[in-house]
Design a protein around this motif. Structure first.
Motif, PDB file in Angstrom:
ATOM      1  N   ALA A 226       0.834  -1.211   0.000  1.00  0.00           N
ATOM      2  CA  ALA A 226       0.000   0.000   0.000  1.00  0.00           C
ATOM      3  C   ALA A 226       0.862   1.251   0.000  1.00  0.00           C
ATOM      4  CB  ALA A 226      -0.927  -0.003   1.214  1.00  0.00           C
ATOM      5  N   ARG A 227       1.951   1.255   0.769  1.00  0.00           N
ATOM      6  CA  ARG A 227       2.821   2.437   0.808  1.00  0.00           C
ATOM      7  C   ARG A 227       3.548   2.623  -0.516  1.00  0.00           C
ATOM      8  NH1 ARG A 227       3.611   0.408   6.035  1.00  0.00           N
ATOM      9  NH2 ARG A 227       5.654  -0.460   5.583  1.00  0.00           N
ATOM     10  N   THR A 266      -4.154   4.176   3.083  1.00  0.00           N
ATOM     11  CA  THR A 266      -2.752   4.453   2.771  1.00  0.00           C
ATOM     12  C   THR A 266      -2.593   4.930   1.333  1.00  0.00           C
ATOM     13  OG1 THR A 266      -1.993   2.838   4.403  1.00  0.00           O
ATOM     14  CG2 THR A 266      -0.432   3.465   2.683  1.00  0.00           C
ATOM     15  N   VAL A 267      -3.243   4.239   0.391  1.00  0.00           N
ATOM     16  CA  VAL A 267      -3.169   4.665  -1.009  1.00  0.00           C
ATOM     17  C   VAL A 267      -3.687   6.094  -1.152  1.00  0.00           C
ATOM     18  CG1 VAL A 267      -4.028   4.229  -3.339  1.00  0.00           C
ATOM     19  CG2 VAL A 267      -3.341   2.307  -1.893  1.00  0.00           C
ATOM     20  N   ARG A 268      -4.764   6.408  -0.465  1.00  0.00           N
ATOM     21  CA  ARG A 268      -5.367   7.736  -0.550  1.00  0.00           C
ATOM     22  C   ARG A 268      -4.476   8.828   0.059  1.00  0.00           C
ATOM     23  NH1 ARG A 268      -7.860   8.065  -4.697  1.00  0.00           N
ATOM     24  NH2 ARG A 268     -10.099   7.716  -4.893  1.00  0.00           N
ATOM     25  N   THR A 274      -7.231  10.686  -7.037  1.00  0.00           N
ATOM     26  CA  THR A 274      -6.973   9.874  -8.223  1.00  0.00           C
ATOM     27  C   THR A 274      -8.082   8.842  -8.392  1.00  0.00           C
ATOM     28  OG1 THR A 274      -4.589  10.128  -7.890  1.00  0.00           O
ATOM     29  CG2 THR A 274      -5.295   8.302  -9.296  1.00  0.00           C
ATOM     30  N   PRO A 275      -8.596   8.643  -9.603  1.00  0.00           N
ATOM     31  CA  PRO A 275      -9.556   7.560  -9.801  1.00  0.00           C
ATOM     32  C   PRO A 275      -8.990   6.237  -9.278  1.00  0.00           C
ATOM     33  CG  PRO A 275      -9.455   8.933 -11.761  1.00  0.00           C
ATOM     34  CD  PRO A 275      -8.358   9.401 -10.853  1.00  0.00           C
ATOM     35  N   LEU A 276      -9.728   5.591  -8.390  1.00  0.00           N
ATOM     36  CA  LEU A 276      -9.275   4.372  -7.712  1.00  0.00           C
ATOM     37  C   LEU A 276     -10.368   3.316  -7.867  1.00  0.00           C
ATOM     38  CD1 LEU A 276      -7.507   2.661  -5.859  1.00  0.00           C
ATOM     39  CD2 LEU A 276      -8.314   4.010  -3.913  1.00  0.00           C
ATOM     40  N   LEU A 277     -10.042   2.244  -8.564  1.00  0.00           N
ATOM     41  CA  LEU A 277     -11.004   1.190  -8.868  1.00  0.00           C
ATOM     42  C   LEU A 277     -10.654  -0.060  -8.070  1.00  0.00           C
ATOM     43  CD1 LEU A 277     -13.355   0.069 -10.560  1.00  0.00           C
ATOM     44  CD2 LEU A 277     -11.695  -0.430 -12.381  1.00  0.00           C
ATOM     45  N   VAL A 278     -11.584  -0.506  -7.239  1.00  0.00           N
ATOM     46  CA  VAL A 278     -11.425  -1.737  -6.460  1.00  0.00           C
ATOM     47  C   VAL A 278     -12.133  -2.857  -7.213  1.00  0.00           C
ATOM     48  CG1 VAL A 278     -11.935  -2.897  -4.279  1.00  0.00           C
ATOM     49  CG2 VAL A 278     -11.292  -0.465  -4.297  1.00  0.00           C
TER      50      VAL A 278
END
Length: 396
Positions: A226-227, A266-268, A274-278
């Protein structure tokens, strides 16, 4: 950039440096050359798992990218090949040559190191061999952009690049950077070649630059991953979560939800808008309602076939063991909860990429991994969903 002229072969030798590579997170200088990594050294130091070490050093999505008038290219590499005792021989890793974005040729390198794995006992043996040479000739005349995609499933040290004309780093074409994290399916298991893994196909269709952090067996919500995602530049991010957590039987439902939240938090921190798709897991029948761990099917191995089987008991779901359906439900719930305050967070059910009808037509050969045709289908569907939806180019 310094070059050395090789009069014996009328070739120019150009050192392989970071500015000639795309998709690598870090380069390690070795006794032979350079080794591309897809996790930084500080992250690798936080986990002693041999599976992760192997996966992150296999250069899925990593490619040499340069502009040149050369019509002949040679690349010396030192591959690390795997042999599974009792299983059919694995083919040599494939290199894809793209000229001005078009797949033009493929090749392989023999020799190198060999790791022999006995699946019945878990023991390994190591053999050291020489570097080999990949040769591509007959390239079109004139200035062109050349990419050599490295084998997605074979650790590859880059020893020397030789050409019959000077090279310079490929120019920045202004493409958006897509950062993706996932399991062996994202890594490219059973794809035909490195530029035809589903993320590479989707990136080509979407006109974006891929950085693939798909790690076979190792999409486990590790904080250091994640970091790494947090700290890397990215215009688009996707995380495909679930199947490794089920087939490793790593955590229970109580831990899974908070771990997903923490991973996304953490990503955020580095990419707040940023567009983030799970993306949840694609269909995998043996694990839809049966927990892990997954094991090698030794009966199939005795017949010379590599297959997997789920060893858990469906009744254990009541105690919090994870299955793919449990994971999908929880991911959908978490994204719905978070997206109320995060308009750039999106969800995709993996069965939209590969579901029941696809499995009937293109079954998973080893019970776990899609074949080359299924990779193409998954890549095309992801591109259609993502680049017309959450990853669509938005004008002000």
């Amino acid at each position: 950039m310094t070059t050395e002229h090789d009069h014996a072969h009328d070739r120019i030798t150009t050192p392989v440096t970071a500015d000639l590579l795309r998709g690598a997170v870090e380069l390690e200088r070795t006794a032979h050359g350079v080794l591309p990594h897809r996790l930084p050294s500080w992250a690798r130091a936080q986990c002693a798992d041999g599976q992760l070490a192997m996966a992150e050093s296999q250069p899925s999505g990593v490619r040499l990218a340069f502009r040149t008038r050369a019509t002949a290219v040679e690349l010396d590499t030192l591959p690390t090949k795997r042999v599974y005792v009792g299983a059919p021989p694995r083919p040599d890793g494939v290199y894809d040559l793209l000229v001005d974005g078009r797949l033009t040729a493929r090749g392989s390198v023999t020799g190198g190191r060999t790791v022999t794995v006995d699946l019945a006992t878990g023991s390994t043996g190591h053999h050291t061999g020489p570097a080999g040479t990949l040769r591509f000739g007959g390239l079109p005349e004139g200035v062109k952009d050349v990419e050599i995609w490295l084998p997605h499933n074979e650790t590859t040290e880059l020893v020397a690049l030789r050409t019959d004309a000077p090279v310079e780093p490929a120019p920045d074409r202004g493409r958006r950077v897509w950062l993706h994290h996932g399991s062996s399916i994202s890594h490219g298991s059973d794809a035909a070649s490195p530029s035809t893994t589903w993320p590479a196909l989707a990136a080509s269709l979407g006109g974006v630059e891929l950085v693939n952090l798909g790690f076979g067996g190792s999409a486990l919500l590790d904080p250091f991953t994640a970091r790494t995602l947090r700290d890397l530049p990215a215009d688009l991010i996707s995380v495909k979560i679930g199947i490794n957590l089920v087939n490793s039987d790593l955590m229970r439902l109580r831990a899974f939800g908070p771990a997903v939240h923490g991973f996304l938090d953490t990503v955020r921190e580095g990419h707040p808008e940023t567009p983030l798709l799970v993306v949840s897991p694609i269909l995998c029948p043996m694990q839809e309602d049966t927990p892990g761990p997954v094991a090698f099917d030794l009966d199939a191995l005795g017949e010379g076939k590599l297959r997997f089987r789920a060893t858990g008991d469906p009744a254990e779901r009541a105690a919090g063991k994870l299955t793919l359906n449990v994971v999908r439900d929880e991911l959908a719930r978490i994204v719905a909860q978070r997206s109320a305050g995060d308009p750039h967070l999106h969800h995709l059910d993996g069965r939209e990429l590969y579901g029941e009808a696809d499995h009937a037509e293109l079954p998973l050969p080893d019970g776990l991994h899609p074949d080359a045709a299924a990779h193409r289908r998954i890549g095309e569907r992801f591109a259609r969903h993502a680049f017309s939806g959450p990853f669509a180019t938005r004008t002000a």
